[in-house]
Scaffold this motif. Sequence first.
Motif, PDB file in Angstrom:
ATOM      1  N   THR A  21       0.919  -1.097   0.031  1.00 22.15           N
ATOM      2  CA  THR A  21       0.023   0.187  -0.061  1.00 22.15           C
ATOM      3  C   THR A  21       0.564   1.285   0.221  1.00 22.15           C
ATOM      4  O   THR A  21       1.960   1.468   0.719  1.00 22.15           O
ATOM      5  N   GLY A  22       0.543   2.249  -0.655  1.00 22.68           N
ATOM      6  CA  GLY A  22       1.425   3.432  -0.882  1.00 22.68           C
ATOM      7  C   GLY A  22       1.672   4.071   0.318  1.00 22.68           C
ATOM      8  O   GLY A  22       0.764   4.175   1.216  1.00 22.68           O
ATOM      9  N   GLY A  23       2.828   4.530   0.420  1.00 24.48           N
ATOM     10  CA  GLY A  23       3.232   5.018   1.908  1.00 24.48           C
ATOM     11  C   GLY A  23       3.650   4.254   2.978  1.00 24.48           C
ATOM     12  O   GLY A  23       3.793   4.594   4.157  1.00 24.48           O
ATOM     13  N   GLN A  24       3.515   2.802   2.713  1.00 25.01           N
ATOM     14  CA  GLN A  24       3.837   1.922   3.799  1.00 25.01           C
ATOM     15  C   GLN A  24       5.167   1.086   3.743  1.00 25.01           C
ATOM     16  O   GLN A  24       5.581   0.221   4.655  1.00 25.01           O
ATOM     17  N   ALA A  25       6.215   1.589   2.744  1.00 25.90           N
ATOM     18  CA  ALA A  25       7.219   0.950   2.615  1.00 25.90           C
ATOM     19  C   ALA A  25       8.257   1.011   3.803  1.00 25.90           C
ATOM     20  O   ALA A  25       8.911  -0.177   4.164  1.00 25.90           O
ATOM     21  N   LEU A  26       8.396   1.875   4.377  1.00 29.58           N
ATOM     22  CA  LEU A  26       9.116   2.057   5.639  1.00 29.58           C
ATOM     23  C   LEU A  26       8.379   1.384   6.647  1.00 29.58           C
ATOM     24  O   LEU A  26       9.324   0.901   7.526  1.00 29.58           O
ATOM     25  N   ASN A  27       7.460   1.182   6.653  1.00 27.18           N
ATOM     26  CA  ASN A  27       6.769   0.428   8.014  1.00 27.18           C
ATOM     27  C   ASN A  27       7.175  -1.121   7.758  1.00 27.18           C
ATOM     28  O   ASN A  27       7.406  -1.926   8.614  1.00 27.18           O
ATOM     29  N   VAL A  28       7.036  -1.416   6.441  1.00 24.67           N
ATOM     30  CA  VAL A  28       7.332  -2.835   6.066  1.00 24.67           C
ATOM     31  C   VAL A  28       8.868  -2.996   6.564  1.00 24.67           C
ATOM     32  O   VAL A  28       9.164  -4.151   7.146  1.00 24.67           O
ATOM     33  N   LEU A  29       9.706  -2.138   6.314  1.00 22.64           N
ATOM     34  CA  LEU A  29      11.072  -2.392   6.608  1.00 22.64           C
ATOM     35  C   LEU A  29      11.372  -2.507   8.016  1.00 22.64           C
ATOM     36  O   LEU A  29      11.820  -3.381   8.893  1.00 22.64           O
ATOM     37  N   ALA A  30      10.574  -1.693   8.798  1.00 22.38           N
ATOM     38  CA  ALA A  30      10.351  -1.735  10.159  1.00 22.38           C
ATOM     39  C   ALA A  30      10.167  -3.039  10.953  1.00 22.38           C
ATOM     40  O   ALA A  30      10.791  -3.755  11.718  1.00 22.38           O
ATOM     41  N   ILE A  31       8.823  -3.373  10.189  1.00 27.17           N
ATOM     42  CA  ILE A  31       8.253  -4.666  10.938  1.00 27.17           C
ATOM     43  C   ILE A  31       9.247  -6.178  10.553  1.00 27.17           C
ATOM     44  O   ILE A  31       9.313  -6.857  11.197  1.00 27.17           O
ATOM     45  N   LEU A  32       9.983  -5.682   9.512  1.00 24.54           N
ATOM     46  CA  LEU A  32      10.939  -6.899   9.133  1.00 24.54           C
ATOM     47  C   LEU A  32      12.276  -6.849   9.962  1.00 24.54           C
ATOM     48  O   LEU A  32      13.120  -7.497   9.749  1.00 24.54           O
ATOM     49  N   GLY A  33      12.396  -5.595  10.509  1.00 25.45           N
ATOM     50  CA  GLY A  33      13.801  -5.387  11.032  1.00 25.45           C
ATOM     51  C   GLY A  33      14.860  -4.982  10.244  1.00 25.45           C
ATOM     52  O   GLY A  33      15.959  -5.211  10.583  1.00 25.45           O
ATOM     53  N   LEU A  71       7.161 -13.225   6.038  1.00 25.76           N
ATOM     54  CA  LEU A  71       5.949 -12.976   5.226  1.00 25.76           C
ATOM     55  C   LEU A  71       4.595 -12.925   5.878  1.00 25.76           C
ATOM     56  O   LEU A  71       3.805 -12.076   5.659  1.00 25.76           O
ATOM     57  N   ASP A  72       4.562 -13.951   6.977  1.00 25.21           N
ATOM     58  CA  ASP A  72       3.228 -13.925   7.620  1.00 25.21           C
ATOM     59  C   ASP A  72       3.110 -12.534   8.419  1.00 25.21           C
ATOM     60  O   ASP A  72       1.991 -11.623   8.258  1.00 25.21           O
ATOM     61  N   VAL A  73       4.252 -12.203   9.055  1.00 21.88           N
ATOM     62  CA  VAL A  73       3.978 -10.717   9.867  1.00 21.88           C
ATOM     63  C   VAL A  73       4.056  -9.681   8.772  1.00 21.88           C
ATOM     64  O   VAL A  73       3.108  -8.670   9.154  1.00 21.88           O
ATOM     65  N   LEU A  74       4.313  -9.734   7.539  1.00 22.78           N
ATOM     66  CA  LEU A  74       4.403  -8.596   6.465  1.00 22.78           C
ATOM     67  C   LEU A  74       2.836  -8.319   6.439  1.00 22.78           C
ATOM     68  O   LEU A  74       2.539  -7.301   6.157  1.00 22.78           O
ATOM     69  N   SER A  75       2.018  -9.356   6.355  1.00 27.83           N
ATOM     70  CA  SER A  75       0.600  -9.131   6.038  1.00 27.83           C
ATOM     71  C   SER A  75      -0.013  -8.267   6.907  1.00 27.83           C
ATOM     72  O   SER A  75      -1.233  -7.687   6.527  1.00 27.83           O
ATOM     73  N   LEU A  76       0.312  -8.086   8.102  1.00 27.40           N
ATOM     74  CA  LEU A  76      -0.220  -7.219   9.026  1.00 27.40           C
ATOM     75  C   LEU A  76      -0.142  -5.650   8.596  1.00 27.40           C
ATOM     76  O   LEU A  76      -1.110  -4.601   8.650  1.00 27.40           O
ATOM     77  N   ILE A  77       0.845  -5.309   7.748  1.00 24.91           N
ATOM     78  CA  ILE A  77       1.354  -3.964   6.951  1.00 24.91           C
ATOM     79  C   ILE A  77       0.770  -4.091   5.763  1.00 24.91           C
ATOM     80  O   ILE A  77       0.393  -3.056   5.226  1.00 24.91           O
ATOM     81  N   ALA A  78       1.041  -4.964   4.888  1.00 24.54           N
ATOM     82  CA  ALA A  78       0.924  -5.113   3.510  1.00 24.54           C
ATOM     83  C   ALA A  78       0.133  -6.245   3.054  1.00 24.54           C
ATOM     84  O   ALA A  78       0.564  -7.151   2.438  1.00 24.54           O
ATOM     85  N   PRO A  79      -1.240  -6.292   3.363  1.00 22.54           N
ATOM     86  CA  PRO A  79      -2.093  -7.507   3.078  1.00 22.54           C
ATOM     87  C   PRO A  79      -1.989  -7.820   1.593  1.00 22.54           C
ATOM     88  O   PRO A  79      -2.221  -8.992   1.308  1.00 22.54           O
ATOM     89  N   ALA A  80      -1.714  -7.028   0.600  1.00 21.34           N
ATOM     90  CA  ALA A  80      -1.926  -7.381  -0.766  1.00 21.34           C
ATOM     91  C   ALA A  80      -0.668  -7.586  -1.435  1.00 21.34           C
ATOM     92  O   ALA A  80      -0.446  -7.564  -2.672  1.00 21.34           O
ATOM     93  N   ALA A  81       0.515  -7.572  -0.294  1.00 19.75           N
ATOM     94  CA  ALA A  81       1.715  -7.904  -0.853  1.00 19.75           C
ATOM     95  C   ALA A  81       2.080  -9.035  -1.868  1.00 19.75           C
ATOM     96  O   ALA A  81       1.557 -10.083  -1.536  1.00 19.75           O
ATOM     97  N   SER A  82       2.873  -9.136  -2.779  1.00 26.14           N
ATOM     98  CA  SER A  82       3.344 -10.212  -3.540  1.00 26.14           C
ATOM     99  C   SER A  82       4.767 -10.105  -3.324  1.00 26.14           C
ATOM    100  O   SER A  82       5.299  -9.083  -3.204  1.00 26.14           O
TER     101      SER A  82
END
Length: 153
Positions: A21-33, A71-82
């Motif tokens: 989702t637009g604007g969530q890339a930095l949150n993706v990086l954070a949740i993945l550490g 990948l599972d944790v990533l779904s919390l921030i980016a549910p449509a991610a591929s």
Amino acid sequence: MTDRKLRVSKIENGTVIDHITGGQALNVLAILGIDGTEGETVSVVMNVPSDQLGHKDIVKVEGRELSEEELDVLSLIAPAASINIVRDFDVVEKKHVNHPDRVVGVLQCPNHNCITTEDEPVESAFTVLDDGVRCEYCDTIIREDLPAHILAN
């Protein structure tokens, strides 16, 4: 996207996370550490046009393949991610994220009285709901602004 329109070069080996989702890339990086301290090269493209999402972000992490748990944790921030796993410049595997039943040590409970927010050696644990997450210790539910509760690694 044609090669003429590539904004970031292809990676030799690693993971490409698309349809964030637009604007969530930095949150993706954070949740993945992923903060750059491990030496991996990270490319982030934010708010590019997307037919599916309107605008999307893309994250490329060179030299690292994400685990199923990540990948599972990533779904919390980016549910449509591929997810594309890349080896020798070719996509060898495509995955989609799935909601886990629970996440441990990823989020901070907003309840200041929760045992996980004190000086106790208790790791946070949340049950994943359809519309949020629930703390397994104090039953506090987080429905909005989940990225604000990501624990710093």
